[in-house]
Design a protein around this motif. Structure first.
Motif, PDB file in Angstrom:
ATOM      1  N   ILE A  66      93.892  24.497  27.313  1.00  0.00           N
ATOM      2  CA  ILE A  66      93.413  25.863  27.462  1.00  0.00           C
ATOM      3  C   ILE A  66      92.274  25.836  28.470  1.00  0.00           C
ATOM      4  N   GLN A  67      92.470  26.451  29.593  1.00  0.00           N
ATOM      5  CA  GLN A  67      91.502  26.445  30.681  1.00  0.00           C
ATOM      6  C   GLN A  67      90.706  27.745  30.707  1.00  0.00           C
ATOM      7  N   PRO A  68      89.456  27.715  31.192  1.00  0.00           N
ATOM      8  CA  PRO A  68      88.645  28.935  31.237  1.00  0.00           C
ATOM      9  C   PRO A  68      89.261  30.007  32.134  1.00  0.00           C
ATOM     10  N   ASN A  69      89.027  31.262  31.771  1.00  0.00           N
ATOM     11  CA  ASN A  69      89.448  32.414  32.571  1.00  0.00           C
ATOM     12  C   ASN A  69      90.934  32.388  32.899  1.00  0.00           C
ATOM     13  N   SER A  70      91.745  32.045  31.912  1.00  0.00           N
ATOM     14  CA  SER A  70      93.194  31.974  32.115  1.00  0.00           C
ATOM     15  C   SER A  70      93.902  32.749  31.009  1.00  0.00           C
ATOM     16  N   THR A  71      95.082  33.261  31.318  1.00  0.00           N
ATOM     17  CA  THR A  71      95.851  34.047  30.355  1.00  0.00           C
ATOM     18  C   THR A  71      96.907  33.191  29.682  1.00  0.00           C
ATOM     19  N   TYR A  72      97.014  33.339  28.356  1.00  0.00           N
ATOM     20  CA  TYR A  72      97.984  32.583  27.561  1.00  0.00           C
ATOM     21  C   TYR A  72      98.672  33.523  26.580  1.00  0.00           C
ATOM     22  N   TYR A  73      99.787  33.018  26.044  1.00  0.00           N
ATOM     23  CA  TYR A  73     100.560  33.745  25.041  1.00  0.00           C
ATOM     24  C   TYR A  73     100.720  32.831  23.832  1.00  0.00           C
ATOM     25  N   ILE A  74     100.525  33.412  22.652  1.00  0.00           N
ATOM     26  CA  ILE A  74     100.500  32.593  21.452  1.00  0.00           C
ATOM     27  C   ILE A  74     101.246  33.307  20.326  1.00  0.00           C
ATOM     28  N   ARG A  75     101.892  32.529  19.468  1.00  0.00           N
ATOM     29  CA  ARG A  75     102.499  33.098  18.267  1.00  0.00           C
ATOM     30  C   ARG A  75     102.704  31.991  17.238  1.00  0.00           C
ATOM     31  N   ALA A  76     102.722  32.390  15.983  1.00  0.00           N
ATOM     32  CA  ALA A  76     102.971  31.441  14.903  1.00  0.00           C
ATOM     33  C   ALA A  76     104.473  31.220  14.758  1.00  0.00           C
ATOM     34  N   TYR A  77     104.827  30.111  14.148  1.00  0.00           N
ATOM     35  CA  TYR A  77     106.239  29.825  13.874  1.00  0.00           C
ATOM     36  C   TYR A  77     106.349  29.131  12.516  1.00  0.00           C
ATOM     37  N   LEU A  78     107.512  29.217  11.933  1.00  0.00           N
ATOM     38  CA  LEU A  78     107.840  28.384  10.772  1.00  0.00           C
ATOM     39  C   LEU A  78     109.289  27.954  10.885  1.00  0.00           C
ATOM     40  N   ILE A  79     109.558  26.788  10.329  1.00  0.00           N
ATOM     41  CA  ILE A  79     110.909  26.228  10.353  1.00  0.00           C
ATOM     42  C   ILE A  79     111.401  26.147   8.903  1.00  0.00           C
ATOM     43  N   THR A  80     112.498  26.792   8.653  1.00  0.00           N
ATOM     44  CA  THR A  80     113.135  26.741   7.344  1.00  0.00           C
ATOM     45  C   THR A  80     114.608  26.420   7.546  1.00  0.00           C
ATOM     46  N   GLY A  81     115.032  25.296   7.006  1.00  0.00           N
ATOM     47  CA  GLY A  81     116.386  24.825   7.266  1.00  0.00           C
ATOM     48  C   GLY A  81     116.556  24.516   8.741  1.00  0.00           C
ATOM     49  N   GLU A  82     117.555  25.109   9.368  1.00  0.00           N
ATOM     50  CA  GLU A  82     117.782  24.920  10.800  1.00  0.00           C
ATOM     51  C   GLU A  82     117.231  26.090  11.620  1.00  0.00           C
ATOM     52  N   ASN A  83     116.539  26.983  10.972  1.00  0.00           N
ATOM     53  CA  ASN A  83     116.064  28.187  11.640  1.00  0.00           C
ATOM     54  C   ASN A  83     114.589  28.075  12.010  1.00  0.00           C
ATOM     55  N   VAL A  84     114.274  28.501  13.222  1.00  0.00           N
ATOM     56  CA  VAL A  84     112.888  28.627  13.659  1.00  0.00           C
ATOM     57  C   VAL A  84     112.576  30.120  13.719  1.00  0.00           C
ATOM     58  N   ILE A  85     111.582  30.528  12.953  1.00  0.00           N
ATOM     59  CA  ILE A  85     111.202  31.931  12.894  1.00  0.00           C
ATOM     60  C   ILE A  85     109.844  32.092  13.570  1.00  0.00           C
ATOM     61  N   TYR A  86     109.771  33.007  14.513  1.00  0.00           N
ATOM     62  CA  TYR A  86     108.532  33.238  15.253  1.00  0.00           C
ATOM     63  C   TYR A  86     107.873  34.537  14.807  1.00  0.00           C
ATOM     64  N   GLY A  87     106.564  34.536  14.847  1.00  0.00           N
ATOM     65  CA  GLY A  87     105.799  35.740  14.553  1.00  0.00           C
ATOM     66  C   GLY A  87     105.566  36.561  15.804  1.00  0.00           C
ATOM     67  N   ASN A  88     104.712  37.536  15.687  1.00  0.00           N
ATOM     68  CA  ASN A  88     104.412  38.412  16.829  1.00  0.00           C
ATOM     69  C   ASN A  88     103.667  37.652  17.915  1.00  0.00           C
ATOM     70  N   GLU A  89     103.938  37.999  19.159  1.00  0.00           N
ATOM     71  CA  GLU A  89     103.282  37.359  20.300  1.00  0.00           C
ATOM     72  C   GLU A  89     101.978  38.075  20.620  1.00  0.00           C
ATOM     73  N   ILE A  90     100.948  37.292  20.931  1.00  0.00           N
ATOM     74  CA  ILE A  90      99.655  37.844  21.312  1.00  0.00           C
ATOM     75  C   ILE A  90      99.246  37.239  22.646  1.00  0.00           C
ATOM     76  N   ALA A  91      98.873  38.071  23.582  1.00  0.00           N
ATOM     77  CA  ALA A  91      98.342  37.587  24.860  1.00  0.00           C
ATOM     78  C   ALA A  91      96.825  37.570  24.785  1.00  0.00           C
ATOM     79  N   PHE A  92      96.222  36.553  25.365  1.00  0.00           N
ATOM     80  CA  PHE A  92      94.760  36.493  25.408  1.00  0.00           C
ATOM     81  C   PHE A  92      94.310  35.829  26.701  1.00  0.00           C
ATOM     82  N   THR A  93      93.097  36.142  27.104  1.00  0.00           N
ATOM     83  CA  THR A  93      92.485  35.521  28.275  1.00  0.00           C
ATOM     84  C   THR A  93      91.282  34.711  27.813  1.00  0.00           C
ATOM     85  N   SER A  94      91.277  33.437  28.119  1.00  0.00           N
ATOM     86  CA  SER A  94      90.189  32.562  27.701  1.00  0.00           C
ATOM     87  C   SER A  94      88.888  32.959  28.403  1.00  0.00           C
ATOM     88  N   THR A  95      87.763  32.602  27.784  1.00  0.00           N
ATOM     89  CA  THR A  95      86.467  33.017  28.306  1.00  0.00           C
ATOM     90  C   THR A  95      85.974  32.059  29.390  1.00  0.00           C
TER      91      THR A  95
END
Length: 302
Positions: A66-95
Motif C-alpha cells: 500500500i503506497q501513499p497517495n494511491s487508490t486501491y479497491y478492497i473487499r472481504a471474502y469467505l470460502i465455503t466448500g468450493e465457493n468463494v463469496i465476496y463482500g461489497n467493494e470499497i475504493a479508498f485513497t491512501s494518505t
C-alpha cells in the motif's frame, strides 16, 4: 457479507466486516483481498489475520504494497466448500506521508476527520533547523532549555519509540513539521471519544508490537487489534527529578499542547497516558522551567 472502512493510512487500512448466517456455513477461509484495480480477488493481495468480535471481523492490513497517495479497491471474502463469496467493494485513497526537518519520514493515518502521524516524533531539530539540546548522562537536566532525550540515553529506542521531549520543546511551537502541530487536549479527546472513550479506545489505538510485553494481558487478547491504525507504541517517560526512565513497552505518555502557569508560578501541563487496558488524561504541575518531565510526541495535521 458487508464491510466498512474504519481507517485509512499511507501504508495501512482497517476493515470491519459482518458475516451473515455464520452458524449455517462451513467456512474454510475468511479474509480480505485488495488491488489497485477494481474487483479484487483472492488471486490479488490477501490478508486473513482478522480478529472476531461477535458477528464482526476486524482486519488490519499494514503492508508496503500500500503506497501513499494511491487508490486501491478492497473487499472481504469467505470460502465455503468450493465457493468463494465476496463482500461489497470499497475504493479508498491512501494518505500522504510527512517528513521532518531531519529527513525522518512518518506514515500517517486518517481517523475520522483527523490526520495523525502513525509514529512518535524523533526529530533532533526544530522545524526552523535549530538543533534541540540532546541530554545524556552528564547533562544538567534542571538547567535544560528546549531539550530531548532518547529513552535510557539509547538512540536505538528512538527507532521504535521516538524521542522524549520536555515542555519547553512543546511551548516553542516549532517542534512539529510545517503544517502539523502537537495536539491539544480537545483534539486528543475527539480521537478518544470517536473510538469509544477512555475505557474502550486502548485496544483500537495500541500497536500489537508491544502487546507481548504487557503484564496484564495476553498477546492473543483483542487489545492487539489496533483497528484505528494509530499504532501507539509504549515509549515510557522520563522524570529527571528522580533521575529515572520508566515503563518503556508498558505505558505511553504523550504531550498535549495546552499549558498554563499556576498561581504558584508552576507550569500546569496536560498529557495522555495509555497502558495495557485504558486511556486516561492527566495533568501535573512542574517548575516553571518545564524541564522536569519528558514525554513522547504525536502530531496531527493543521
Amino acid at each position: 457479507m458487508s464491510s466498512e472502512l474504519l481507517s485509512v493510512g499511507s501504508h495501512i487500512v482497517t476493515l470491519k466486516s459482518q458475516i451473515e448466517n455464520k452458524e449455517q456455513q462451513i467456512i474454510s477461509d475468511l479474509g480480505v483481498c485488495w488491488s489497485s484495480s477494481p474487483n479484487p480477488t483472492i488471486s490479488d493481495h490477501t490478508a486473513n489475520n482478522g480478529i472476531y468480535e461477535e458477528d464482526y471481523v476486524y482486519t488490519v492490513i499494514e503492508s508496503p504494497e500500500i503506497q501513499p497517495n494511491s487508490t486501491y479497491y478492497i473487499r472481504a471474502y469467505l470460502i465455503t466448500g468450493e465457493n468463494v463469496i465476496y463482500g461489497n467493494e470499497i475504493a479508498f485513497t491512501s494518505t500522504e506521508t510527512v517528513t521532518d526537518v531531519d529527513g525522518n519520514v512518518y506514515p500517517t493515518v486518517k481517523i475520522g476527520e483527523q490526520l495523525w502521524m502513525m509514529e512518535n516524533l524523533k526529530t533532533t531539530k526544530l522545524n526552523d533547523g535549530t538543533p534541540i539540546e540532546s541530554l545524556n548522562y552528564n547533562s544538567e537536566w534542571r538547567k535544560a532549555d528546549i531539550a530531548f532525550s532518547w529513552y535510557n540515553y539509547n538512540k536505538a529506542y528512538g527507532i521504535l519509540y521516538g524521542a522524549l521531549y520536555n515542555g519547553k520543546a512543546i511551548q516553542s511551537n516549532k517542534l512539529a513539521p510545517e503544517g502539523w502541530h502537537v495536539p491539544t487536549t480537545d483534539e486528543w479527546n475527539i480521537l478518544i471519544e470517536q473510538l469509544g472513550g477512555e475505557q474502550m479506545a486502548s485496544k483500537y489505538l495500541k500497536s500489537h508490537r508491544d502487546v507481548a510485553y504487557d503484564t496484564d494481558i495476553s498477546p492473543t487478547h483483542n487489545y492487539n487489534l489496533n483497528s484505528s491504525g494509530f499504532s501507539a507504541r509504549m515509549g515510557g517517560s522520563s522524570a529527571p527529578r528522580l533521575g529515572t526512565f520508566k515503563e518503556v513497552k508498558q505505558a505511553g505518555y504523550w504531550w498535549a499542547s495546552d499549558m498554563t502557569i499556576t498561581k504558584e508560578d508552576k507550569l500546569l501541563h496536560y498529557f495522555w497516558m495509555l497502558n495495557g487496558n485504558s486511556v486516561v488524561f492527566q495533568s501535573g504541575a512542574s517548575e516553571n522551567s518545564s524541564s522536569m518531565v519528558y514525554f513522547s510526541v504525536r502530531c496531527v495535521k493543521n
